[in-house]
Scaffold this active site. Structure first.
Site, PDB file in Angstrom:
ATOM      1  CD  GLU A  42       9.916  13.173  11.109  1.00  0.00           C
ATOM      2  OE1 GLU A  42       8.767  12.748  11.302  1.00  0.00           O
ATOM      3  OE2 GLU A  42      10.783  12.542  10.478  1.00  0.00           O
ATOM      4  CB  CYS A  98      13.313   9.511   7.184  1.00  0.00           C
ATOM      5  SG  CYS A  98      14.150   8.351   6.075  1.00  0.00           S
ATOM      6  CD  GLU A 128      13.011   0.756   7.068  1.00  0.00           C
ATOM      7  OE1 GLU A 128      12.905   1.620   6.179  1.00  0.00           O
ATOM      8  OE2 GLU A 128      13.591  -0.322   6.894  1.00  0.00           O
ATOM      9  CE  LYS A 134      -1.896   2.823   2.630  1.00  0.00           C
ATOM     10  NZ  LYS A 134      -1.809   4.024   1.753  1.00  0.00           N
TER      11      LYS A 134
HETATM   12  P1  NAD Z   1       2.369   8.300   7.646  1.00  0.00           P
HETATM   13  O1  NAD Z   1       2.720   7.513   8.849  1.00  0.00           O
HETATM   14  O2  NAD Z   1       1.274   9.281   7.756  1.00  0.00           O
HETATM   15  O3  NAD Z   1       1.935   7.305   6.454  1.00  0.00           O
HETATM   16  C1  NAD Z   1       2.787   6.294   5.991  1.00  0.00           C
HETATM   17  C2  NAD Z   1       1.962   5.219   5.307  1.00  0.00           C
HETATM   18  O4  NAD Z   1       1.128   4.594   6.280  1.00  0.00           O
HETATM   19  C3  NAD Z   1       1.011   5.735   4.223  1.00  0.00           C
HETATM   20  O5  NAD Z   1       0.953   4.807   3.178  1.00  0.00           O
HETATM   21  C4  NAD Z   1      -0.313   5.814   4.953  1.00  0.00           C
HETATM   22  O6  NAD Z   1      -1.434   5.719   4.095  1.00  0.00           O
HETATM   23  C5  NAD Z   1      -0.219   4.596   5.851  1.00  0.00           C
HETATM   24  N1  NAD Z   1      -1.065   4.648   7.048  1.00  0.00           N
HETATM   25  C6  NAD Z   1      -1.533   5.750   7.695  1.00  0.00           C
HETATM   26  N2  NAD Z   1      -2.297   5.359   8.742  1.00  0.00           N
HETATM   27  C7  NAD Z   1      -2.272   4.000   8.760  1.00  0.00           C
HETATM   28  C8  NAD Z   1      -2.839   3.011   9.621  1.00  0.00           C
HETATM   29  N3  NAD Z   1      -3.605   3.352  10.671  1.00  0.00           N
HETATM   30  N4  NAD Z   1      -2.611   1.729   9.358  1.00  0.00           N
HETATM   31  C9  NAD Z   1      -1.829   1.360   8.315  1.00  0.00           C
HETATM   32  N5  NAD Z   1      -1.282   2.241   7.462  1.00  0.00           N
HETATM   33  C10 NAD Z   1      -1.484   3.544   7.684  1.00  0.00           C
HETATM   34  O7  NAD Z   1       3.713   8.962   7.145  1.00  0.00           O
HETATM   35  P2  NAD Z   1       3.905   9.971   5.930  1.00  0.00           P
HETATM   36  O8  NAD Z   1       3.369  11.299   6.318  1.00  0.00           O
HETATM   37  O9  NAD Z   1       3.432   9.338   4.684  1.00  0.00           O
HETATM   38  O10 NAD Z   1       5.501  10.026   5.847  1.00  0.00           O
HETATM   39  C11 NAD Z   1       6.305  10.874   6.598  1.00  0.00           C
HETATM   40  C12 NAD Z   1       6.896  10.146   7.771  1.00  0.00           C
HETATM   41  O11 NAD Z   1       7.605   9.005   7.332  1.00  0.00           O
HETATM   42  C13 NAD Z   1       7.922  10.986   8.526  1.00  0.00           C
HETATM   43  O12 NAD Z   1       7.714  10.813   9.895  1.00  0.00           O
HETATM   44  C14 NAD Z   1       9.256  10.387   8.109  1.00  0.00           C
HETATM   45  O13 NAD Z   1      10.301  10.566   9.026  1.00  0.00           O
HETATM   46  C15 NAD Z   1       8.886   8.957   7.974  1.00  0.00           C
HETATM   47  N6  NAD Z   1       9.849   8.251   7.148  1.00  0.00           N
HETATM   48  C16 NAD Z   1      10.700   7.371   7.740  1.00  0.00           C
HETATM   49  C17 NAD Z   1      11.656   6.711   6.990  1.00  0.00           C
HETATM   50  C18 NAD Z   1      12.617   5.729   7.608  1.00  0.00           C
HETATM   51  O14 NAD Z   1      13.265   5.001   6.865  1.00  0.00           O
HETATM   52  N7  NAD Z   1      12.747   5.664   8.907  1.00  0.00           N
HETATM   53  C19 NAD Z   1      11.729   6.943   5.616  1.00  0.00           C
HETATM   54  C20 NAD Z   1      10.846   7.866   5.052  1.00  0.00           C
HETATM   55  C21 NAD Z   1       9.896   8.510   5.821  1.00  0.00           C
END
Ligand code: NAD
Length: 479
Positions: free
Chosen positions: A383, A281, A247, A172
């Site tokens: 963040e 990130c 992650e 997804k």
């Molecule tokens: P997010 O957590 O809002 O969403 C990430 C994914 O999870 C999306 O596909 C979203 O649709 C899905 N999602 C949201 N709620 C969910 C739920 N209840 N159950 C299952 N899936 C769900 O994050 P974002 O805003 O898309 O991305 C930014 C964040 O990602 C930042 O915090 C960034 O630091 C982090 N990030 C971390 C890494 C890493 O490798 N550690 C890499 C890239 C981004």
């Protein structure tokens, strides 16, 4: 308006409900595509397809899995330009970044794990009269959930090892940046993946994402995204014994010692802070500078940052493009206001940028440096995930470590010094899953990737990234 579809059981299809979401182009603010607003029923179809395909795919010779992965890598190479253009339009990042970072790294993920699939091995320990060996068996259908900042790169970093290990996948992608995942689905059909091996479901996190994570047929969840959502996934799957790789967010330190090659550091520190509009990130969003060179290095950082060009992502001269969405733009600008309220001095940036022409309504923000804040204030603890970095002075090595480690996160750090012994000492003491010495974002897929503390668990790389998708079984024969 373009129309994206799910990939389920080898077929492209709409959500069963017929409902859609729309996705805008960040650089223009205009909607340009609809995507399925998938729900639990679509997830059910996808998981059923993945379950049906699992016995065949997990038993397939590793060469066959490798062939499919390698073919997909070749197709990404063939379509590099069109994929890069789509990734840039979808996310707002400069086209040259998508072309040189996102898509090549996505291609490399498939190529690397095509090779890894044929080299995967497990341990055997023999003693006289006794043979002990480890069986590593693919888990079953797994969920791969990814965020919007490096859309194809992070999605493929999950999909590729899962498929290589013999799992079937329901992926997804982020609903904010669905386009290249939709293209990947079509390329997977062309690459010859059998139906049901790779399924891609589009839609919102709380509906499609949560239904996927909580589906009993899903044996593992590989998630990249925010710490908040990651914590929710850990809570909702507690007691189901699903394997989790999380992650999550970061608040990474860049540490500049006075003995560093400051000419190199100034360029790389700015790159580490503002690449992809600060929406990586791994970006170094807290820049720690040794007090003896603080003022001089600060002046150089400001000058270098002010020289960055914010503009139309399609233009080769644009260093920064648009932020990914209006909501995120508003979040980041609110963070700048909070920094001001906390007493921070905005050294440069801090304001929206109006780009003329087709991008007049896009979400552009000037790269922002902020000085004069304490290490413990909200700006330095939470963040932001945008083109905003703070400067913090430190006195000596101990002080640098203390400030660098003083957040709930522990994803990455980059350290600048000419003293090799110091570099090793500091790397050892930093609470971070990834430490770069005199460089930033250099990646070898054989090393672990991910963070500690609130930045996640299940840090893996190379073989281990495949191992995550397997169940280890210990077998002992006495003869
Ligand atoms: P997010 O957590 O809002 O969403 C990430 C994914 O999870 C999306 O596909 C979203 O649709 C899905 N999602 C949201 N709620 C969910 C739920 N209840 N159950 C299952 N899936 C769900 O994050 P974002 O805003 O898309 O991305 C930014 C964040 O990602 C930042 O915090 C960034 O630091 C982090 N990030 C971390 C890494 C890493 O490798 N550690 C890499 C890239 C981004």
């Amino acid at each position: 308006m373009e129309h994206l579809q799910n990939l389920i059981d080898g077929q492209l299809r709409d959500a069963l409900s017929g409902r859609t979401l729309t996705t805008p182009e960040p650089a223009t603010g205009l909607d340009y595509a609809t995507l399925p607003d998938s729900d639990a029923e679509d997830v059910q179809l996808a998981v059923t397809a993945a379950q049906r395909a699992f016995p065949m795919w997990s038993a397939a010779p590793s060469e066959q899995r490798a062939r499919c992965l390698r073919r997909l890598a070749e197709l990404l190479e063939r379509d590099l330009d069109v994929l890069a253009a789509a990734e840039s339009r979808d996310s707002g990042k400069p086209l040259h970044v998508a072309r040189t970072v996102d898509i090549p790294r996505a291609r490399h993920n498939f190529a690397f794990f095509a090779d890894a699939a044929t080299q995967f091995a497990s341990e055997s320990h023999s003693v006289p009269g006794q043979l002990n060996y480890t069986l590593r068996q693919p888990l079953g259908p797994v969920a791969c959930i990814s965020p919007w900042n490096l859309p194809l790169y992070l999605l493929t970093w999950k999909i590729a090892p899962a498929l290589a290990a013999g799992c079937t996948v329901v992926a997804k992608p982020s609903e904010v940046t669905p386009y290249t995942a939709w293209m990947l689905g079509k390329l997977a059909i062309e690459a010859g993946f059998p139906p049901g091996v790779l399924n891609i479901i589009h839609g919102g996190g709380e509906k499609a994402g949560a239904a996927l994570v909580n589906h009993p047929g899903i044996k593992a969840v590989s998630f990249t995204g925010s710490t908040r959502v990651g914590a929710g996934i850990a809570a909702s799957t507690a007691g189901t014994w699903k394997k989790l790789s999380l992650e999550l967010g970061g608040k990474n330190a860049t540490v500049v010692f006075a003995d560093a090659d400051l000419d190199v550091a100034v360029n790389e520190v700015v790159r580490a802070a503002f690449s992809n509009q600060g929406q990586i990130c791994l970006c170094g969003s807290r820049i720690l500078i040794q007090a003896s060179v603080y003022d001089a290095f600060k002046a150089r950082l400001v000058a270098r940052t002010q020289a960055l060009r914010v503009g139309d992502p399609n233009e080769a001269t644009s260093d920064l493009g648009a932020l990914v969405s209006q909501a995120h733009f508003q979040k980041v600008t609110a963070c700048i206001e909070r920094a001001r309220a906390e007493g921070g001095q905005v050294l440069c940036g801090g304001t929206p940028v109006r780009v003329e022409g087709r991008c007049a309504a896009g979400w552009f923000l000037a790269p922002t440096l902020i000085d004069g804040l304490s290490a413990t204030c909200a700006t330095n603890q939470k963040e932001i995930f945008g083109p905003v970095a703070t400067l913090l002075p430190f006195v000596d090595e101990d002080d640098a470590i203390a400030v660098a480690n003083a957040t709930p996160y522990g994803l990455a750090a980059n350290v600048w010094t000419r003293d090799v012994s110091r570099a090793h000492r500091v790397a050892e003491r930093l609470q971070a899953g990834i430490v770069w010495l005199n460089c930033w974002m250099v990646r070898d897929l054989r090393t672990p990737f991910g963070g500690v503390k609130a930045s996640g668990v299940g840090r893996e790389g190379g073989w281990e990234a495949m191992r995550f998708f397997t169940e280890a079984k210990s077998v002992t024969l006495v003869y």
